[in-house]
Design an enzyme around this catalytic site. Structure first.
Site, short mmCIF file in Angstrom:
data_model
loop_
_atom_site.label_atom_id
_atom_site.label_comp_id
_atom_site.label_asym_id
_atom_site.label_seq_id
_atom_site.Cartn_x
_atom_site.Cartn_y
_atom_site.Cartn_z
CG ASP A 252 -0.30 0.20 2.76
OD1 ASP A 252 0.85 0.19 2.90
OD2 ASP A 252 -1.20 0.47 3.36
CB CYS B 184 0.70 -2.69 4.50
SG CYS B 184 0.36 -3.87 5.95
CB THR C 263 1.38 -3.14 10.94
OG1 THR C 263 0.43 -3.59 10.38
CG2 THR C 263 1.20 -1.92 11.97
C1 RB5 Z 1 -2.01 2.64 6.79
O1 RB5 Z 1 -2.03 3.86 7.38
C2 RB5 Z 1 -2.00 1.35 7.64
O2 RB5 Z 1 -3.12 1.00 8.16
C3 RB5 Z 1 -1.55 0.17 6.75
O3 RB5 Z 1 -0.56 0.42 6.02
C4 RB5 Z 1 -1.35 -1.12 7.43
O4 RB5 Z 1 -0.44 -0.88 8.58
C5 RB5 Z 1 -2.40 -1.78 7.91
O5 RB5 Z 1 -2.37 -2.95 8.65
#
Ligand code: RB5
Length: 143
Positions: A8, A65, A67
């Protein structure tokens, strides 16, 4: 290897750098996006990557992503996917050796890029141990 990759917005910069590193190492990389640092929803890229791995269009996958948890949740909805979150080289090694993870997930906001490279390298290079671990991974989908 032919490797699928997605992230993401939180993992976009690392994904771009990791694609270059993988291609320098001779791997073929299929990029499932996202293609900018603009905010987006990780399921939109995680599900296409998981489908490509289960269909055999790519041999394995890498996802990032913030986390690593959102990606892991989506990817592991797919039968046949073993997506594991690794934040250290030792965990990356065990993820292949014991779990035979077919998708490596990393938390882009919590580890330096150098660690992303080191984890990816050990996960690619380590063989699955089989034996008792084969029996265990077969039981994952027996419920
Ligand atoms: C994005 O802000 C964050 O929520 C996403 O990258 C991820 O950590 C979700 O699990």
């Amino acid at each position: 290897m032919k490797i699928g990759i997605c992230s993401d917005h939180a993992g976009f910069e690392y994904k771009t750098r990791l694609i270059a590193w993988l291609e320098d190492g001779g791997h073929e990389v299929v990029n499932f996006g996202t293609d900018s640092a603009d905010s987006m929803d990780y399921p939109d890229v995680a599900h296409p990557l998981a489908k490509a791995v289960t269909k055999g269009d790519v041999q394995c996958g890498i996802a990032m992503c913030g986390t690593g948890n959102g990606m892991s949740f989506c990817l592991n909805k797919h039968i046949g996917i073993r997506a594991g979150l690794a934040w250290s080289v030792e965990i990356g090694k065990l993820l292949k050796q014991h779990n035979n993870a077919n998708i490596l997930v990393m938390p882009a906001r919590f580890i330096p890029f150098e660690e992303v490279v080191n984890i990816t390298k050990v996960w690619i290079d380590t063989p699955f141990e089989g034996g008792r671990h084969q029996r265990r991974i077969e039981k994952i989908e027996q419920f």
